[in-house]
Design an enzyme around this catalytic site. Structure first.
Site, PDB file in Angstrom:
ATOM      1  N   ALA A  65      37.949  35.976  38.280  1.00  0.00           N
ATOM      2  CA  ALA A  65      38.226  35.318  37.004  1.00  0.00           C
ATOM      3  C   ALA A  65      39.690  35.528  36.655  1.00  0.00           C
ATOM      4  O   ALA A  65      40.287  36.551  36.998  1.00  0.00           O
ATOM      5  CB  ALA A  65      37.333  35.905  35.927  1.00  0.00           C
ATOM      6  N   GLY A 108      34.778  37.392  40.395  1.00  0.00           N
ATOM      7  CA  GLY A 108      34.199  36.050  40.345  1.00  0.00           C
ATOM      8  C   GLY A 108      34.383  35.313  41.672  1.00  0.00           C
ATOM      9  O   GLY A 108      33.596  34.424  42.003  1.00  0.00           O
ATOM     10  N   GLU A 131      35.671  44.573  39.109  1.00  0.00           N
ATOM     11  CA  GLU A 131      35.718  44.467  37.644  1.00  0.00           C
ATOM     12  C   GLU A 131      35.789  45.826  36.960  1.00  0.00           C
ATOM     13  O   GLU A 131      36.411  45.985  35.918  1.00  0.00           O
ATOM     14  CB  GLU A 131      34.468  43.715  37.135  1.00  0.00           C
TER      15      GLU A 131
END
Ligand code: CO8
Length: 257
Positions: A65, A108, A131
């Site tokens: 992301a 992502g 993450e």
């Protein structure tokens, strides 16, 4: 259809989608995801296209992301943007997607790779869910798909340490179909997509749907689902053609009907 974050090409019977934000290692901003979903949905409606190759570039499939876009977001922003609706649409892609993955497939990006149906990786590919390093956790299916694919303990280590794994490790643990040299991964993915594209389209679609069912049903329900799809194929012209061609010792001419 004009796209700015991806490059879409058609080489019937296959479609090719390249993520195209090389300066930020193909970080997934909202716009890119929207374009990707629209391109896949357009291929689903295009009778000339029977399988898609999804790729990035040699250095990055996607580093996840777009952190810049996410960094100021509040929960309300996330709800209003409703990015997850795009991930839900992505999951519903009917035609097979072959991932051609090289370099970083992180966060992502790893989750997007896991939305592919088959993965051909270059020997430089790296898969990870980093993450945790930025104070969050996977949000687009990583905790579920990675765990079901490589098992609890390996998934837990990747998700809790943020440490990526190499293409070799990914192959060993069943996260990719195979690894090929960096010069060859894209062509290999195309070859595979081309092979799939020769099969009867309705059978391909229903078979993909049935395999994916294995992720979220009990065995009994999955078997029932499989049987319904199996019965359904006996109403297609392609089923008649496939079996007739076998008897006549010639290649079948599938029409997708
Ligand atoms: N977002 C935005 N920009 C990025 C990203 C990213 N994820 N990754 C790299 N970039 C940018 C860098 O900022 C840099 O830009 P600039 O040149 O302007 O500084 C450029 O890409 C090149 O990156 P690096 O200089 O860092 O390249 P390195 O080769 O030194 O390092 C790494 C490569 C290791 C991949 C490093 O870039 C990195 O760690 N990137 C972040 C990886 C990451 O943490 N990904 C997870 C993001 S969070 C996520 O994916 C949650 C998904 C949930 C989905 C649901 C959404 C609602």
């Amino acid at each position: 259809m004009p796209f700015s974050q991806i490059v879409v090409e058609t080489e019937p019977p296959i479609g090719i989608i390249r993520l195209n934000r090389p300066k930020v290692l193909n970080a997934l901003n909202f716009e890119l995801l929207r374009e990707l979903v629209e391109a896949l949905e357009a291929f689903d409606k295009d009778d000339r296209i029977r399988a898609t190759v999804l790729t990035g570039n040699d250095d990055a499939f996607s580093a996840g992301a777009d952190i810049k876009e996410l960094s100021e977001a509040t929960p309300v922003d996330l709800i209003q943007r409703n990015q997850f609706a795009l991930w839900d649409r992505l999951k519903k892609t009917a035609k097979p997607i072959v991932g051609a993955i090289s370099g970083h497939a992180l966060g992502g990006g790893c989750e997007l790779a896991m939305n592919c149906d088959i993965i051909i990786a270059s020997e430089t590919a790296k898969f990870g869910q980093p993450e945790i390093n930025i104070g969050i956790m996977p949000g687009a299916g990583g905790t579920q798909r990675l765990t079901r694919t490589i098992g609890k303990f390996r998934a837990m280590e990747m998700i809790l340490t943020g440490q990526p794994i190499t293409a070799r490790e990914a192959e060993k643990h069943g996260l990719v179909n195979r690894i090929v040299p960096i010069e060859a991964y894209f062509e290999e993915a195309k070859k595979l997509a081309m092979q799939i594209a020769q099969k009867a389209p309705v059978a391909t679609r229903l078979a993909k749907e049935a395999v994916l069912k294995a992720f979220d049903t009990s065995l009994q329900e999955g078997l029932q689902f499989e049987r319904r799809n199996f019965y359904l194929l006996f109403s297609t012209q392609d089923m008649k053609e496939g079996m007739k061609a076998f008897s006549e010792k010639r290649p079948p001419q599938f029409k997708g009907r």
